[in-house]
Design an enzyme around this catalytic site. Structure first.
Site, short mmCIF file in Angstrom:
data_model
loop_
_atom_site.label_atom_id
_atom_site.label_comp_id
_atom_site.label_asym_id
_atom_site.label_seq_id
_atom_site.Cartn_x
_atom_site.Cartn_y
_atom_site.Cartn_z
N LEU A 84 -5.94 12.06 -3.77
CA LEU A 84 -6.10 10.76 -4.43
C LEU A 84 -5.06 9.78 -3.92
O LEU A 84 -3.88 10.11 -3.78
CB LEU A 84 -5.94 10.93 -5.94
CG LEU A 84 -5.92 9.65 -6.78
CD1 LEU A 84 -7.30 8.99 -6.78
CD2 LEU A 84 -5.46 9.94 -8.19
N CYS A 85 -5.49 8.56 -3.66
CA CYS A 85 -4.59 7.48 -3.26
C CYS A 85 -4.60 6.42 -4.36
O CYS A 85 -5.59 5.70 -4.54
CB CYS A 85 -5.04 6.87 -1.93
SG CYS A 85 -3.93 5.59 -1.32
#
Length: 218
Positions: A84-85
């Protein structure tokens, strides 16, 4: 020290469960959590139960945890491998839009931010370029079908991979939901808000019990 912080946070989350996510801990390693995130209502992700892992560094909370989806995801800010960013999991040394990590952050805040990201992706610096392109076409009304179709595939797959116990958890449990506006349930759940601020998400047996209690009080 990290164990003390994590134990406190985990206890708070389990004693005050959320309707939006479920957390469980690796009994052999307190720094690894399993989480299920519920797709938010009125979005393409609605109905999905998406699994992820949270890994805490040795110097937590001074360094942010990492969240990686184990469910297949289609989202501009989630890499194909599940990483996840999101700005809230970056330090201020990284140029990211939005709120960055601080030791005062709570895991509950992180998880709610992730759920919010489902419907408000950042396409400026995407982790999944193809998903970002598809989302932009949706926003520009150039292609109204591709992005929703890919997301719905992941919704179905997430449910296929969930246990019956996890599905029942989100379907039947009683949750404290103080952050939800009082009118959020005014149509379907208008009569289901309880005096202590909880909501019952299914009502068959419970309604009968409440009626019996009222008769006993009389």
């Amino acid at each position: 020290m990290v164990s003390r912080f994590l134990l406190t946070e985990y206890r708070n989350l389990t004693e005050n469960p959320s309707e939006h996510f479920k957390v469980s801990v690796n009994e052999n390693n307190l720094t690894e959590w399993d989480v299920i995130l519920k797709g938010p209502s009125d979005t393409f992700y609605e109905g999905g139960l998406f699994k992820a892992k949270i890994t805490f560094p040795p110097n937590y909370p001074y360094e942010p945890p990492k969240l990686t989806f184990t469910s297949e995801m289609w989202h501009p800010n989630i890499y194909p491998d599940g990483r996840l960013c999101i700005s809230i999991l970056h330090t201020d040394n990284v140029e990211e839009r939005g709120m960055t990590w601080s030791p005062a952050q709570k895991i509950e805040t992180v998880l709610l931010s992730v759920i919010s990201l489902f419907n408000e992706p950042n396409t400026d610096s995407p982790a999944n370029v193809d998903a970002a392109k598809s989302y932009r076409k949706l926003m520009h009304k150039e292609d109204l079908e591709s992005y929703p179709m890919e997301v719905k595939k992941t919704v179905k797959k997430s449910l296929d991979e969930c246990s019956a116990e996890d599905i029942e958890y989100f379907k039947n449990a009683v949750f404290n939901v103080p952050a939800i506006p009082s009118d959020a349930y005014e149509d379907e759940h208008e009569d289901e808000e309880m005096e202590d601020g909880t909501y019952i998400l299914t009502y068959d047996d419970e309604d009968e019990e409440e009626e019996d209690d009222e008769m006993d009080d009389e």
